[in-house]
Design an enzyme around this catalytic site. Structure first.
Site, mmCIF file in Angstrom:
data_model
loop_
_atom_site.group_PDB
_atom_site.id
_atom_site.type_symbol
_atom_site.label_atom_id
_atom_site.label_comp_id
_atom_site.label_asym_id
_atom_site.label_seq_id
_atom_site.Cartn_x
_atom_site.Cartn_y
_atom_site.Cartn_z
ATOM 1 N N ASP A 194 -22.047 -23.323 11.203
ATOM 2 C CA ASP A 194 -21.686 -22.056 11.827
ATOM 3 C C ASP A 194 -21.111 -21.162 10.723
ATOM 4 O OD1 ASP A 194 -20.617 -20.138 13.761
ATOM 5 O OD2 ASP A 194 -18.687 -21.110 13.407
ATOM 6 N N ASP A 229 -18.840 -17.730 11.248
ATOM 7 C CA ASP A 229 -17.483 -17.245 11.561
ATOM 8 C C ASP A 229 -16.533 -18.391 11.901
ATOM 9 O OD1 ASP A 229 -17.507 -14.547 11.188
ATOM 10 O OD2 ASP A 229 -17.190 -14.010 13.273
ATOM 11 N N SER A 251 -15.824 -10.511 21.533
ATOM 12 C CA SER A 251 -17.076 -10.327 22.259
ATOM 13 C C SER A 251 -17.612 -11.624 22.842
ATOM 14 C CB SER A 251 -18.132 -9.720 21.319
ATOM 15 O OG SER A 251 -18.445 -10.621 20.272
#
Length: 246
Positions: free
Chosen positions: A13, A15, A180
């Site tokens: 991944d 972030d 988000s």
């Protein structure tokens, strides 16, 4: 590549795993990933579009890793060459997309939170990215919203309402990052990227930080096709990789 362990890939991944949220990777991390490539194949899989991954991992990232998967692998690169592309528009159609977008915008318009900025919906190749505060917020506002959201569950509440309202569309709602959540068809989570590597590697080690149910690393971390490693920061990623591979 001489010295590489055959059939092994480390898949990361971005972030919170290779970088701090929305920050560029440190030079030390970038050097480490290149050292790791001498031992095993290395890939990255992010929920963001390719431009954001390039901002974080550098403009040559497509060529710097064996695999680069943006938008959970809906846009896929191998050794610098594009090998896959899927779009939300083609899958869902404009009428259903419009209904979904209209509902989200109405919901955010009625949402009472301390700060709102701009770009509440980002239309990506294979997903919608929805931000109640708006992606144009500053880093300080981003940090403040993350803390506010942990107390008031703004994103989680919104996701539950959307799941019920649009259950007929078979969508996944995945909370990631600070501000988000992503909306995409079921099966288009990060496990989508595995189709490009599962036949070539016997061991797929995945490293991610949001591995809880509802987090955008959960499905690939939990998959029986991967060996999942939960990390808490880029430094933790470095230490775990060093212990496993080097």
């Amino acid at each position: 590549m001489e010295g590489r362990k055959p059939g092994v890939i480390a898949l990361f991944d971005v972030d919170g795993t290779l970088t701090l949220p929305r920050k560029p990777a440190t030079p030390q991390m970038l050097r480490f990933l290149q050292d790791l490539r001498k031992v095993v194949a290395v890939g990255v899989v992010g929920g963001s579009d390719l431009s954001k991954i390039l901002e974080q991992l550098g403009p040559t990232a497509i060529a710097d890793y064996d695999y680069v998967f943006s938008e959970n692998g809906l846009v896929a690169y191998k050794n610098g060459k594009k090998i896959g592309n899927q779009t939300l528009k083609a899958w869902l159609g404009d009428q259903k997309l419009k209904e979904l977008i209209n509902f989200i915008l109405h919901y955010i318009a009625d949402l009472d939170i301390p700060v709102k900025r701009g770009t509440f919906i980002e239309f990506r190749t294979g997903m919608l990215n929805v931000s109640p505060i708006g992606r144009n917020c500053s880093q300080e506002e981003r940090d403040d919203f993350e803390h506010y959201d942990k107390v008031h569950n703004i994103r989680l509440t919104m996701v539950e309402i959307l799941k019920e309202k649009f259950s007929h569309l078979n969508l996944t709602f995945s909370i990631g990052g600070q501000i988000s959540f992503d909306v995409f068809p079921q099966g288009w989570d990060k496990t989508y990227s595995l189709q490009y590597i599962e036949n070539d590697f016997m061991e797929i080690h995945f490293f991610g930080d949001r591995i809880y149910k509802g987090g955008n690393d959960y499905e690939i971390f939990s998959s029986n096709k991967t060996i999942g490693h939960s990390v808490t920061s880029p430094d933790d990623t470095y230490e775990q990789c060093k212990g496993i591979f080097l």
